[in-house]
Design a protein around this motif. Sequence first.
Motif, PDB file in Angstrom:
ATOM      1  N   GLU A  48       0.919  -1.185   0.021  1.00  0.00           N
ATOM      2  CA  GLU A  48      -0.054   0.056   0.139  1.00  0.00           C
ATOM      3  C   GLU A  48       0.797   1.259   0.069  1.00  0.00           C
ATOM      4  OE1 GLU A  48      -2.566  -3.478   1.486  1.00  0.00           O
ATOM      5  OE2 GLU A  48      -0.455  -2.675   1.753  1.00  0.00           O
TER       6      GLU A  48
ATOM      7  N   ASP B   7       2.534   1.619  -3.368  1.00  0.00           N
ATOM      8  CA  ASP B   7       1.327   2.131  -4.518  1.00  0.00           C
ATOM      9  C   ASP B   7       1.009   3.721  -4.284  1.00  0.00           C
ATOM     10  OD1 ASP B   7       0.753  -0.370  -5.247  1.00  0.00           O
ATOM     11  OD2 ASP B   7      -1.068  -0.680  -4.119  1.00  0.00           O
TER      12      ASP B   7
ATOM     13  N   ARG C  68      -6.461  -2.671  -1.831  1.00  0.00           N
ATOM     14  CA  ARG C  68      -5.381  -1.783  -2.636  1.00  0.00           C
ATOM     15  C   ARG C  68      -5.867  -0.646  -3.582  1.00  0.00           C
ATOM     16  NH1 ARG C  68      -0.309  -5.331  -4.087  1.00  0.00           N
ATOM     17  NH2 ARG C  68       0.290  -3.316  -5.155  1.00  0.00           N
TER      18      ARG C  68
END
Length: 334
Positions: free
Chosen positions: A20, A23, A140
């Motif tokens: 995460e 990302d 996500r």
Amino acid sequence: MAERKYQVFVSSTFRDLVDERQDTIRTIRDMKHIPAGMELFPAADVDQLVYIKKVIDECDYYLLIVGGRYGSLDAEGISFTEREYDYAVEKGKFVIAFVHGAPGSITVDNSDIEPKLAEALKAFKDKVMSGRLIKTWTNRTDLQLAVFQSLMLAFSTYPQTGWIRGDAAASTDMLEQSNAILQENARLRAELDRMKMKTPKLFEDLADMDEKYKVRYKVRVSTGHGLSESQDRSNELTWSQIFTHVAAQLGAPKRDGAISTAMADAMKEVYRQDRFISLNDTDRARIKSQLRAYNLVEFYTDKTEKGVDVELMKLTERGQDLYMDLSVVRRAGD
């Protein structure tokens, strides 16, 4: 106009949110801004915390992701993530928070099952969710869409100091073209067509957002010799104009007095009326009900520090999306 780049500090526990974090860092880079944080290793000692504070000082925004773990503890039993958050709040940084909305779905490996840590995590969540707008996430994909939308809204509505290249003045045209491409890319990625306003089924006959509503208010008018009196005035605003000005007040939950402040700003901007005193009580109640019927704002009860119940208003998810849709800068000619 030179393109301003913002530095965003990404804060979270580390081992359970590696993907995460990456990302989020990638999203910030894709938006042409500067991610910062300890993404290569978790904060684990005082020396690192001192360094982290210096990094936070240099950042424009503080982005917090909360999952199922409280994180590594310092000597006083406080997690380093919470220390980072408290420092960012203390320094007045603009905080953007994302809290996992389904903790029961998080795997045991990524959850704190020890009662003391679980209790500390709950208390930390309560602190983060009190008095500010947050978004929840469960996977996500949802998280990154929420990160993108929230950063776009923050950059456009609550601009911070940021960074500009020293030679930016020599390449203004190029930067303006790049900014136009970035805005178009943002529009597509955020799928703003999905965010267009739709009337709730319960109220099929609601006024369209471009319909006008006559707003009544009082102004202070000079009568000469240093004296003044209040007089009634009224002007028409579309519901879209009304919502945009109200939404601009709701960076954090507020009481419905924010509606009066918003209408004062609207009258000053649209009609150059800068002697606004107060909004008609009936119209304030009508605006409040209308925006709730559009499902753009919601109301809830919270307690003050003295334990008094107060009603607060905040943007719904639909309201945040529509406000961003109405506020973003489009390419010339669109």
